[in-house]
Design a protein around this motif. Structure first.
Motif, PDB file in Angstrom:
ATOM      1  N   LEU A 136      -7.346   4.818  -1.007  1.00 13.43           N
ATOM      2  CA  LEU A 136      -8.338   4.550  -1.847  1.00 13.43           C
ATOM      3  C   LEU A 136      -7.925   3.516  -2.878  1.00 13.43           C
ATOM      4  N   PRO A 137      -8.457   2.771  -3.004  1.00 16.67           N
ATOM      5  CA  PRO A 137      -9.234   1.366  -3.295  1.00 16.67           C
ATOM      6  C   PRO A 137      -8.445   1.182  -4.726  1.00 16.67           C
ATOM      7  N   GLY A 138      -7.923  -0.238  -5.215  1.00 15.97           N
ATOM      8  CA  GLY A 138      -8.136  -0.379  -6.977  1.00 15.97           C
ATOM      9  C   GLY A 138      -8.683  -0.442  -7.306  1.00 15.97           C
ATOM     10  N   HIS A 139     -10.252  -1.399  -6.261  1.00 14.35           N
ATOM     11  CA  HIS A 139     -11.970  -1.222  -7.979  1.00 14.35           C
ATOM     12  C   HIS A 139     -12.580  -0.500  -6.282  1.00 14.35           C
ATOM     13  N   GLY A 140     -13.363   0.557  -7.209  1.00 12.28           N
ATOM     14  CA  GLY A 140     -14.805   1.440  -6.564  1.00 12.28           C
ATOM     15  C   GLY A 140     -14.134   2.549  -6.356  1.00 12.28           C
ATOM     16  N   LEU A 141     -14.377   3.345  -4.839  1.00  9.00           N
ATOM     17  CA  LEU A 141     -14.283   4.810  -5.119  1.00  9.00           C
ATOM     18  C   LEU A 141     -13.685   4.987  -3.912  1.00  9.00           C
ATOM     19  N   PRO A 142     -12.473   6.161  -3.622  1.00 12.47           N
ATOM     20  CA  PRO A 142     -11.969   6.376  -2.208  1.00 12.47           C
ATOM     21  C   PRO A 142     -13.070   6.750  -1.302  1.00 12.47           C
ATOM     22  N   SER A 143     -12.567   6.899  -0.272  1.00 11.14           N
ATOM     23  CA  SER A 143     -12.972   7.777   1.474  1.00 11.14           C
ATOM     24  C   SER A 143     -12.278   6.528   2.429  1.00 11.14           C
ATOM     25  N   GLY A 144     -13.197   7.577   3.206  1.00 10.59           N
ATOM     26  CA  GLY A 144     -12.856   7.762   4.594  1.00 10.59           C
ATOM     27  C   GLY A 144     -12.752   5.985   5.505  1.00 10.59           C
ATOM     28  N   GLN A 145     -14.312   5.339   4.788  1.00 10.96           N
ATOM     29  CA  GLN A 145     -14.814   4.080   5.286  1.00 10.96           C
ATOM     30  C   GLN A 145     -13.969   2.904   4.878  1.00 10.96           C
ATOM     31  N   VAL A 146     -13.607   3.129   3.536  1.00 11.20           N
ATOM     32  CA  VAL A 146     -12.729   1.400   2.288  1.00 11.20           C
ATOM     33  C   VAL A 146     -13.012   0.452   3.433  1.00 11.20           C
ATOM     34  N   LEU A 147     -11.946   0.582   4.722  1.00  8.02           N
ATOM     35  CA  LEU A 147     -11.027  -0.272   5.439  1.00  8.02           C
ATOM     36  C   LEU A 147     -13.061  -0.965   5.682  1.00  8.02           C
ATOM     37  N   GLN A 148     -13.357  -0.218   7.149  1.00  5.19           N
ATOM     38  CA  GLN A 148     -14.456  -0.771   7.540  1.00  5.19           C
ATOM     39  C   GLN A 148     -15.446  -1.197   6.811  1.00  5.19           C
ATOM     40  N   TRP A 149     -15.792  -0.973   5.781  1.00  8.44           N
ATOM     41  CA  TRP A 149     -16.919  -1.642   5.050  1.00  8.44           C
ATOM     42  C   TRP A 149     -15.949  -3.067   4.684  1.00  8.44           C
ATOM     43  N   ASN A 150     -15.491  -3.217   4.110  1.00 11.81           N
ATOM     44  CA  ASN A 150     -14.574  -3.972   4.386  1.00 11.81           C
ATOM     45  C   ASN A 150     -13.914  -4.942   5.201  1.00 11.81           C
TER      46      ASN A 150
ATOM     47  N   CYS B 190       0.379  -1.497   0.089  1.00  9.88           N
ATOM     48  CA  CYS B 190       0.208   0.258  -0.330  1.00  9.88           C
ATOM     49  C   CYS B 190       0.539   1.248  -0.070  1.00  9.88           C
ATOM     50  N   VAL B 191       0.493   2.432  -0.452  1.00 12.59           N
ATOM     51  CA  VAL B 191       0.964   3.430  -0.487  1.00 12.59           C
ATOM     52  C   VAL B 191       0.640   4.620  -0.295  1.00 12.59           C
ATOM     53  N   GLU B 192       1.210   5.495   0.700  1.00 12.83           N
ATOM     54  CA  GLU B 192       0.925   6.015   1.821  1.00 12.83           C
ATOM     55  C   GLU B 192       1.636   7.285   0.695  1.00 12.83           C
ATOM     56  N   VAL B 193       1.191   8.617   0.680  1.00 13.46           N
ATOM     57  CA  VAL B 193       0.656   9.671   0.538  1.00 13.46           C
ATOM     58  C   VAL B 193       0.895  10.522   1.734  1.00 13.46           C
ATOM     59  N   VAL B 194       2.421  10.543   2.456  1.00 14.61           N
ATOM     60  CA  VAL B 194       2.181  11.480   3.700  1.00 14.61           C
ATOM     61  C   VAL B 194       1.190  12.600   3.716  1.00 14.61           C
ATOM     62  N   GLU B 195       1.922  13.972   2.700  1.00 18.42           N
ATOM     63  CA  GLU B 195       1.428  14.976   2.984  1.00 18.42           C
ATOM     64  C   GLU B 195      -0.384  14.861   2.524  1.00 18.42           C
ATOM     65  N   ASP B 196      -1.125  14.166   1.947  1.00 21.03           N
ATOM     66  CA  ASP B 196      -2.051  13.868   1.902  1.00 21.03           C
ATOM     67  C   ASP B 196      -3.058  13.174   3.033  1.00 21.03           C
ATOM     68  N   LYS B 197      -2.214  12.396   4.288  1.00 20.57           N
ATOM     69  CA  LYS B 197      -3.149  11.546   4.442  1.00 20.57           C
ATOM     70  C   LYS B 197      -4.304  11.063   3.938  1.00 20.57           C
ATOM     71  N   LEU B 198      -3.191  10.481   3.070  1.00 18.23           N
ATOM     72  CA  LEU B 198      -3.972   9.351   1.993  1.00 18.23           C
ATOM     73  C   LEU B 198      -3.297   8.022   1.586  1.00 18.23           C
ATOM     74  N   THR B 199      -4.124   7.382   1.599  1.00 21.94           N
ATOM     75  CA  THR B 199      -3.248   5.811   1.220  1.00 21.94           C
ATOM     76  C   THR B 199      -3.660   4.955   0.058  1.00 21.94           C
ATOM     77  N   CYS B 200      -2.969   4.395  -0.830  1.00 24.10           N
ATOM     78  CA  CYS B 200      -4.004   3.517  -2.261  1.00 24.10           C
ATOM     79  C   CYS B 200      -3.433   2.715  -1.485  1.00 24.10           C
ATOM     80  N   VAL B 201      -4.256   1.834  -1.364  1.00 23.08           N
ATOM     81  CA  VAL B 201      -4.613  -0.041  -0.227  1.00 23.08           C
ATOM     82  C   VAL B 201      -4.610  -0.904  -1.437  1.00 23.08           C
TER      83      VAL B 201
END
Length: 336
Positions: free
Chosen positions: A258-272, A210-221
Motif C-alpha cells: 500500500l503506497p503513500g500515493h496511488g492504489l495498493p496492489s501486489g505489483q507496486v514494488l515490481q512496477w517501481n 514501512c509498516v507491515e500489518v502482519v495478520e493481513d500480509k499487507l505492508t504500508c510502504v
C-alpha cells in the motif's frame, strides 16, 4: 492580493490594535478567534475504502498539491484493531486530518489510539494536528531521524510549502512532530493486530519506515514505492531504494503493498523496481562510457522500462529530467 491574504492582513492589523488596548485575557481569546478566522476551508469528504480485513484507506487521486485539491495528495490509512484505530500517515493539513476523522467516525466508530508517520515530507504528517487535537496525548510513532527533521527545519518548511502550493488552503495547520521513536524490527501490538516496522537505510529519505500489518500480509510502504508516480529522490538513493525492495520482499511476506500515493496492489514494488532500474542503469552505463548527463537522459527515455510507463505516470514530463540528473550524480559518485 487574493481574498484570503487580504483577510489575513486585516486580521493581523486588528490583532495588533487589540494588543494595545485589551487586557491579556481578552487578547488571548481574541488571538484564538483570529487564528480560527484565517484557517483554510474545510476539505470535502473522501470515502473510506476497505483494503484487507484490518486495513482501510482514504485514497487521494492526485499526485501533487494544488489550490484545487487543497493538498489532498497522500493516502491516509487506518488499521482497525481491537484496541482502536492506528493511522498510518495523517495527510497534508489539519483540514485533511479533520476530514479523515469525520470519515472514521461515520464508518468505523472507534477512537484513534496511535499515529505512525512514514517519513518527514509534510504531506504525510501535517494532519497530525487534527488527530492530536481530537485525541489528546496520542502517541505518534516515527523513525528517530524523522522526528529530528520535523522538530527542526523540515517542520516549518513543509508547513510553509504546503500553504504556498495550495494558495493558503492549508492555513491554520500546526506543526505536531512525532513523539515516539521506532526502528527496524520493532513490533507494535494493538490487541489482535501486530505492526512490524521495516527500515533499510536511505531510500526515499534517510529515515523511511514501512509498516507491515502482519495478520493481513499487507505492508504500508509510504513513499519508498508509489503507484503511477515517481518518488521524489532529492534526498534519496536509487541503489538504496532497490535494496529496500529486495529486503521487503524477503522479510515482510506481504501480498499487498500500500503506497503513500496511488492504489495498493501486489505489483507496486515490481512496477517501481523496473522503472527505477530503467532510470539508474542507463546512467551507470553513461558514466562508464564517459557520456554526458544529456546523453544519459536520451538513453533513459529510450529504455523500454521507462518508455512504457511515461504515459500513465503522474508528473513524468515535468520531472524526468530531474530524476535522471539525480540518478546520474549517484552513479557518478558510486563510480569513484
Amino acid at each position: 492580493m487574493n481574498r484570503r491574504r487580504f483577510l489575513r492582513s486585516v486580521s493581523a492589523l486588528t490583532a495588533l490594535t487589540a494588543v494595545e488596548f485589551a487586557p491579556w485575557q481578552t487578547m488571548s481569546a481574541f488571538a484564538r478567534e483570529v487564528e480560527d478566522f484565517v484557517r483554510g476551508p474545510a476539505v470535502k469528504d473522501h470515502p473510506l475504502r476497505r483494503i484487507s480485513p484490518h486495513v482501510w484507506m482514504i485514497h487521494s487521486p492526485d499526485g501533487f498539491p494544488t489550490p484545487e485539491n487543497q493538498g489532498m495528495m497522500c493516502n491516509v490509512t487506518f488499521v482497525d484493531t481491537a484496541k482502536g484505530l492506528v493511522v498510518v500517515d495523517s495527510g497534508a493539513s489539519v483540514q485533511i486530518g479533520e476530514m479523515a476523522i469525520r470519515q472514521i467516525r461515520k464508518t468505523l466508530k472507534k477512537p484513534v489510539v496511535a499515529i505512525i508517520n512514514s517519513h518527514y515530507h509534510g504531506d504525510h504528517w501535517l494532519g497530525n494536528d487534527a488527530f492530536a487535537a481530537a485525541y489528546p496525548g496520542i502517541p505518534i510513532y516515527a523513525h528517530a531521524g524523522t522526528i529530528r527533521e520535523i522538530s527542526g527545519m523540515q517542520g516549518n518548511l513543509w508547513r510553509t510549502l504546503m500553504e504556498q502550493w495550495t494558495n493558503q488552503a492549508t492555513v491554520g495547520t500546526r506543526v505536531v512532530p512525532p513523539n515516539t521513536a521506532v526502528d527496524h524490527g520493532q513490533e507494535l501490538k494493538f490487541g489482535d493486530v501486530t505492526l512490524r516496522i521495516h527500515h533499510y537505510g536511505k531510500a526515499h529519505t534517510p529515515s523511511d519506515i514501512c509498516v507491515e500489518v502482519v495478520e493481513d500480509k499487507l505492508t504500508c510502504v509510504g513513499d519508498v514505492a508509489m503507484d503511477r508516480r515517481i518518488a521524489n529522490m532529492d534526498e534519496g538513493s536509487y541503489v538504496g531504494t532497490l535494496a529496500a525492495y529486495a529486503a521487503l520482499e524477503k522479510n515482510a511476506g506481504s501480498t499487498i503493498w500500500l503506497p503513500g500515493h496511488g492504489l495498493p496492489s501486489g505489483q507496486v514494488l515490481q512496477w517501481n523496481r523496473e522503472l527505477f532500474e530503467g532510470i539508474y542503469q542507463p546512467c551507470e552505463k553513461a558514466i562508464k562510457d564517459g557520456l554526458s548527463m544529456e546523453e544519459a537522459k536520451a538513453l533513459v527515455l529510450k529504455d523500454p522500462r521507462v518508455a512504457s510507463r511515461a504515459k500513465d505516470t503522474k508528473g513524468f514530463d515535468s520531472n524526468i529530467g530531474k530524476y535522471v540528473s539525480l540518478a546520474y550524480l549517484e552513479a557518478e559518485a558510486a563510480a569513484f
